[in-house]
Design a protein around this motif. Structure first.
Motif, mmCIF file in Angstrom:
data_model
loop_
_atom_site.group_PDB
_atom_site.id
_atom_site.type_symbol
_atom_site.label_atom_id
_atom_site.label_comp_id
_atom_site.label_asym_id
_atom_site.label_seq_id
_atom_site.Cartn_x
_atom_site.Cartn_y
_atom_site.Cartn_z
ATOM 1 N N ILE A 1 0.836 -1.201 0.000
ATOM 2 C CA ILE A 1 0.000 0.000 0.000
ATOM 3 C C ILE A 1 0.873 1.254 0.000
ATOM 4 C CG2 ILE A 1 -1.816 1.257 1.223
ATOM 5 C CD1 ILE A 1 -2.636 -1.383 2.529
ATOM 6 N N PRO A 2 0.603 2.229 -0.868
ATOM 7 C CA PRO A 2 1.375 3.479 -0.877
ATOM 8 C C PRO A 2 1.363 4.128 0.503
ATOM 9 C CG PRO A 2 -0.038 3.356 -2.805
ATOM 10 C CD PRO A 2 -0.436 2.210 -1.922
ATOM 11 N N ILE A 3 2.492 4.668 0.915
ATOM 12 C CA ILE A 3 2.624 5.213 2.261
ATOM 13 C C ILE A 3 1.630 6.332 2.520
ATOM 14 C CG2 ILE A 3 4.421 6.885 1.597
ATOM 15 C CD1 ILE A 3 4.154 4.871 4.905
ATOM 16 N N GLU A 4 1.318 7.148 1.496
ATOM 17 C CA GLU A 4 0.369 8.246 1.701
ATOM 18 C C GLU A 4 -1.032 7.711 2.006
ATOM 19 O OE1 GLU A 4 1.041 7.763 -2.811
ATOM 20 O OE2 GLU A 4 2.241 7.773 -0.946
ATOM 21 N N ASN A 5 -1.378 6.566 1.417
ATOM 22 C CA ASN A 5 -2.685 5.959 1.700
ATOM 23 C C ASN A 5 -2.730 5.437 3.125
ATOM 24 O OD1 ASN A 5 -2.944 6.396 -1.059
ATOM 25 N ND2 ASN A 5 -4.100 4.513 -1.411
ATOM 26 N N ILE A 6 -1.641 4.829 3.562
ATOM 27 C CA ILE A 6 -1.592 4.308 4.936
ATOM 28 C C ILE A 6 -1.734 5.446 5.944
ATOM 29 C CG2 ILE A 6 -0.095 3.213 6.652
ATOM 30 C CD1 ILE A 6 1.003 1.449 4.445
ATOM 31 N N LYS A 7 -0.997 6.523 5.706
ATOM 32 C CA LYS A 7 -1.071 7.673 6.617
ATOM 33 C C LYS A 7 -2.487 8.246 6.671
ATOM 34 C CE LYS A 7 3.727 9.268 6.369
ATOM 35 N NZ LYS A 7 4.633 10.405 6.013
ATOM 36 N N LYS A 8 -3.125 8.326 5.518
ATOM 37 C CA LYS A 8 -4.488 8.862 5.487
ATOM 38 C C LYS A 8 -5.436 7.944 6.242
ATOM 39 C CE LYS A 8 -8.208 10.353 2.466
ATOM 40 N NZ LYS A 8 -8.709 10.549 1.085
ATOM 41 N N ASN A 9 -5.275 6.625 6.080
ATOM 42 C CA ASN A 9 -6.136 5.663 6.785
ATOM 43 C C ASN A 9 -5.981 5.826 8.295
ATOM 44 O OD1 ASN A 9 -6.961 4.618 4.335
ATOM 45 N ND2 ASN A 9 -5.490 2.924 4.361
ATOM 46 N N VAL A 10 -4.727 5.997 8.755
ATOM 47 C CA VAL A 10 -4.484 6.142 10.184
ATOM 48 C C VAL A 10 -5.109 7.444 10.711
ATOM 49 C CG1 VAL A 10 -2.716 6.404 11.976
ATOM 50 C CG2 VAL A 10 -2.390 4.740 10.116
ATOM 51 N N LYS A 11 -4.916 8.530 9.978
ATOM 52 C CA LYS A 11 -5.496 9.824 10.389
ATOM 53 C C LYS A 11 -7.011 9.738 10.454
ATOM 54 C CE LYS A 11 -1.758 12.426 10.690
ATOM 55 N NZ LYS A 11 -1.324 12.987 11.991
ATOM 56 N N THR A 12 -7.607 9.032 9.485
ATOM 57 C CA THR A 12 -9.062 8.878 9.454
ATOM 58 C C THR A 12 -9.541 8.133 10.682
ATOM 59 O OG1 THR A 12 -9.074 8.864 7.025
ATOM 60 C CG2 THR A 12 -11.013 7.964 8.130
ATOM 61 N N SER A 13 -8.775 7.139 11.098
ATOM 62 C CA SER A 13 -9.186 6.349 12.273
ATOM 63 C C SER A 13 -9.133 7.165 13.567
ATOM 64 C CB SER A 13 -8.278 5.122 12.416
ATOM 65 O OG SER A 13 -6.958 5.497 12.815
ATOM 66 N N LEU A 14 -8.426 8.285 13.546
ATOM 67 C CA LEU A 14 -8.320 9.145 14.734
ATOM 68 C C LEU A 14 -9.400 10.206 14.800
ATOM 69 C CD1 LEU A 14 -4.443 9.600 14.794
ATOM 70 C CD2 LEU A 14 -5.814 8.458 16.561
ATOM 71 N N THR A 15 -10.110 10.410 13.714
ATOM 72 C CA THR A 15 -11.117 11.477 13.665
ATOM 73 C C THR A 15 -12.491 10.986 14.090
ATOM 74 O OG1 THR A 15 -11.572 11.020 11.327
ATOM 75 C CG2 THR A 15 -9.909 12.691 11.835
#
Length: 478
Positions: free
Chosen positions: A464-478
């Motif tokens: 998975i592209p790193i930018e997608n992983i980071k976005k998924n993690v940020k989404t899980s925090l919101t």
């Protein structure tokens, strides 16, 4: 006996999978008996036959892995192998049958035939009983009419007796004397009819066995008559079961894809399609399901056919394709993925190492190559489906801890996550944060991928592209 079998398609459309099955049976029988397999093109239907169709049929047969010893493209001592190139042969035999008293010129006009058919319908009788008007016309009178330019066809003179066929699959089949009338063997344009040229060609090409679908069973009585009139022994016949859909009706377009070309376009494996078709009406002596054509080339015979209609099930075909797909090398998988994945997909910009990992991860999770498209969505998509399962997992207290930990770990990460990193994270969550079992695995998966289920995280996340992983993690925090 020298085994000689043939496949004789009409080039009026695409190669039907039922035709491919017939060709396959004939091909394997010839291989098993050290015989010859002949391809003959039955193109006497001038209005519907096309060269383009012939070319595509030959191409499809080659794709199926079916090759022939004699045919229109490679010749042979019994050619030509296109019926349109054998017209003079049929004409000679038709007139020879007139001379021997087995056929006669019929001068019934189209309007007369229509009136006779109408009369037969009114009387609820078979139209063919009225077609013998010129059956006993003296040859001299018939010749005068022919010389005068009267239009005519040549009809075979039905001996009006019973015929019995000892069919390899069907057993003894009896045809009553009134089943057919005096049927046409040569049309007014001097083109032969199917049953006539089929019998003449099978005789001249020394065909020993005819394997074809059950729907041709009724045609056989006409061919038996022609063989008898020539004083020759007919080939042995094996009329195999029909292919039917789930409604038990003859397989047609309403049941889905029915041509070999359609399965080629959908990137099915030819060995899988042939494996499946072979078992629709025939059974392996060792009751095996998955095998290659080479594995049955020496054991195939005509004794293991079933009389019952064969149910064509696309779900079973997909299963067969899945089993053959798993046998492919990683290189072969990638080659096929390259062909089926949309040209605009980020997939095509990935390294060969990345593609190798993808192929190895999803090899056992797809049935047809195009299934990989759905898995690619889970890798490249930026959209998370926030369904009930996703919301429930995020509501767990442990999931929040996982999100916070991974967010911190990813803050300064610019490269893809490696499987080693992934394992280190999982070890930390388990040992240091004391998160185990379902909360650990499902929570980590949802945080990193946005999904509750999927393949091995240690293998998936590095894709998975790193930018997608980071976005998924940020989404899980919101």
């Amino acid at each position: 006996m020298t085994i000689r079998v043939r496949f004789a398609p009409s080039p009026t459309g695409l190669l039907h999978i039922g035709g491919a099955r017939t060709a396959l049976y004939s091909y394997l029988f010839a291989k098993a008996k050290n015989g010859k397999f002949i391809l003959r093109i039955e193109d006497t239907d001038l209005e519907r036959s096309t060269k383009d169709s012939e070319i595509k049929m030959i191409d499809d047969l080659n794709w199926c892995g079916i090759t022939w010893d004699e045919g229109p493209d490679n010749g042979g001592e019994y050619g030509p192998y296109r019926q349109s190139e054998r017209k003079e042969i049929y004409k000679k035999y038709a007139f020879d049958l007139i001379e021997s008293g087995h056929a006669y010129p019929c001068f019934l006009t189209t309007s007369e035939l229509e009136k006779l058919t109408e009369q037969a319908n009114t009387e609820k009788k078979a139209p063919h009983i009225y077609h013998g008007k010129y059956r006993d016309l003296p040859k001299a009178e018939a010749k005068k009419k022919m010389d005068a330019g009267d239009e005519y066809v040549i009809r075979f003179k039905n001996p009006q007796k019973k015929y019995t066929l000892n069919d390899i699959v069907r057993g003894n089949v009896t045809y009553n004397e009134d089943m057919v009338g005096d049927f046409v063997i040569l049309r007014s344009n001097e083109m032969p009819t199917f049953n006539f040229c089929c019998a003449i060609d099978d005789h001249l090409m020394k065909i020993s066995h005819v394997i074809r679908a059950e729907e041709h069973l009724n045609n056989t009585v006409r061919q038996l008559m022609i063989y008898e009139s020539l004083g020759v022994k007919p080939p042995e016949f094996a009329h195999v079961s029909l292919l039917v859909g789930e409604d038990r009706q003859k397989l047609s377009k309403r049941h889905g894809a029915t041509s070999v070309a359609q399965y080629r376009e959908q990137h099915y494996l030819p060995e899988a399609l042939m494996n499946y078709l072979l078992l629709l009406g025939w059974s392996h002596p060792e009751e095996k399901d998955i095998f290659s054509l080479d594995e049955v080339a020496n054991i195939f015979d005509l004794t293991r056919f079933s009389k019952s209609p064969a149910l064509y099930d696309i779900k079973k075909l997909n299963y067969f394709n899945e089993q053959h797909l798993r046998k492919l090398t990683t290189e072969q998988l990638i080659m096929n993925f390259d062909q089926v994945v949309c040209s605009t997909s980020p997939y095509h910009q990935q390294s060969i190492e990345w593609k190798n990992s993808l192929a190895d991860l999803f090899r056992d999770k797809i049935q047809i190559f195009s299934d990989i498209e759905e898995h690619l969505k889970s890798i490249f998509s930026n959209v998370i489906e926030k369904n009930d399962e996703y919301k429930e997992i995020l509501s767990w207290e442990t999931t929040l801890k996982i999100s916070q930990y991974l967010d911190a770990q990813l803050e300064n990460t610019t490269d893809r996550v490696t499987s080693v990193q992934m394992q280190e994270w999982m070890d930390y969550l388990k040992k240091e944060l004391k998160i185990k079992g379902r909360p650990l695995f499902m929570g980590t998966r949802v945080v990193l991928t946005g999904q509750g289920h999927g393949p091995d995280l240690n293998k998936l996340v590095p894709l998975i592209p790193i930018e997608n992983i980071k976005k998924n993690v940020k989404t899980s925090l919101t």
